[in-house]
Design a protein around this motif. Structure first.
Motif, PDB file in Angstrom:
ATOM      1  N   ASN A  55     -25.097 -11.358 -28.094  1.00  0.00           N
ATOM      2  CA  ASN A  55     -24.805 -10.706 -29.380  1.00  0.00           C
ATOM      3  C   ASN A  55     -23.360 -10.092 -28.915  1.00  0.00           C
ATOM      4  N   LYS A  59     -19.868 -10.697 -30.872  1.00  0.00           N
ATOM      5  CA  LYS A  59     -19.240  -9.839 -31.695  1.00  0.00           C
ATOM      6  C   LYS A  59     -17.791  -9.437 -30.977  1.00  0.00           C
ATOM      7  N   GLU A  60     -17.573  -9.556 -29.717  1.00  0.00           N
ATOM      8  CA  GLU A  60     -16.225  -9.265 -28.931  1.00  0.00           C
ATOM      9  C   GLU A  60     -15.257 -10.480 -29.284  1.00  0.00           C
TER      10      GLU A  60
END
Length: 326
Positions: A55, A59-60
């Motif tokens: 995750n 996300k990044e």
């Protein structure tokens, strides 16, 4: 503990436990000869499970490295990594043990495509905290070349350099200072699985050590040859002697492959590390190949046994290396 630091990168992972730990590492500490020397200087660690890692990378929007370095051991790969690490746009991760253990553990914990996704996330996370235009290079430990095809399939957009050196001086180095994988001499089945079949029944007892290491070199080299043949547009073979004969040429070719700017200060910084012994943790021991860092010389019978085992493979490797430059 506080939330995960923006520049914390993976320092430990376990497929069995499905967990990973992050820590902040000073960029200067990454100049050490291997990643673990930097890891032992860390203090606070952040722990998360494997799903959290996946995750985080999503996300990044973390990207893979600019390049991988595989090698045949004792062939100048640390020196090459040190030069690249001196460039201000590159973060070089040298032989991270967590990746070595991951590649070994995946043979026991077979779960695809999840394992590939986790490897991709772990390696991509080495770029956390880097600004735009900066990237990473990951250098693997020598016997990880056995898993290089798996790594290349996991990262289809990443190129690789395979460093190698002639068999005779490499075997001489192995005999003088045995590498960690030398313990496999007492585990023939595991050695054969990684390096290919080793048989010394027709080798005189005083030459069996040389035959063992020559077989390992041949195994390393064959992996490099196969990688170059399978991914001709992505794999560059680099001969140690050619690199040492012209560091500026090596740097020019490297920055072109990596797509980074080669300013004069950056080039001088990269050249400056070539004065020093690549394995010296202080970075201050001047390289002295004639005395302090001299390589032993093999005798006639020793050279003959190495040539018998490695000669044909080395000729193929040298020919492919030459063709890749044209």
């Amino acid at each position: 503990m506080n939330s995960l630091a923006a520049n914390a990168i993976p320092v430990w992972a376990s497929l069995k436990e499905q967990r990973v730990a992050f820590a902040e590492i000073r960029e200067d500490d990454l100049s050490f000869p291997d990643f673990e020397m930097a890891v032992v200087r860390t203090t606070d660690w952040w722990d998360m499970d494997a799903t959290g890692l996946l995750n985080l990378v999503t996300k990044e929007q973390l990207r893979g490295p600019r390049e991988f370095i595989f090698h045949t051991c004792r062939c100048g790969s640390t020196l090459a990594a040190n030069m690249l690490g001196a460039h201000p746009s590159l973060r070089v991760i040298k032989e991270p043990e967590l990746i070595n253990q991951f590649l070994l553990q995946r043979r026991e914990y077979q779960d695809e495509p999840r394992n590939s996704a986790l490897l991709h996330a772990l390696v991509s996370s080495y770029g956390r905290g880097l600004s735009e235009g900066h990237g990473t290079v990951v250098k693997f430990t020598s016997w990880n070349v056995a898993f290089a095809d798996y790594v290349m399939r996991t990262f289809p957009d990443v190129s690789a350099t395979v460093m190698w050196r002639s068999a005779v001086p490499t075997v001489a180095s192995f005999v003088t200072t045995p590498p960690g994988w030398a313990a496999l001499r007492s585990s023939p089945a595991e050695f054969n699985e990684i390096f290919g079949e080793y048989a010394d029944d027709d080798v005189p007892s005083d030459l069996r050590e040389f035959a063992f290491y020559a077989t390992a070199w041949r195994g390393f080299a064959n992996y490099g040859i196969e990688l170059a043949r399978r991914y001709p547009e992505r794999v560059t073979l680099v001969d140690y002697d050619a690199m040492r004969s012209s560091f500026p040429s090596f740097i020019d070719q490297a920055v072109a492959r990596l797509g980074i700017t080669a300013t004069e200060p950056a080039i001088q910084a990269m050249l400056s590390v070539t004065r020093f012994y690549a394995k010296d943790a202080s970075g201050r021991a001047v390289f002295n190949p004639a005395v302090a860092h001299a390589r032993p010389v093999l005798g006639g019978a020793e050279v003959d046994i190495v040539d018998r085992i490695c000669g044909a493979t080395e000729e193929i490797l040298r020919n492919i290396t030459t063709r890749s430059k044209t």
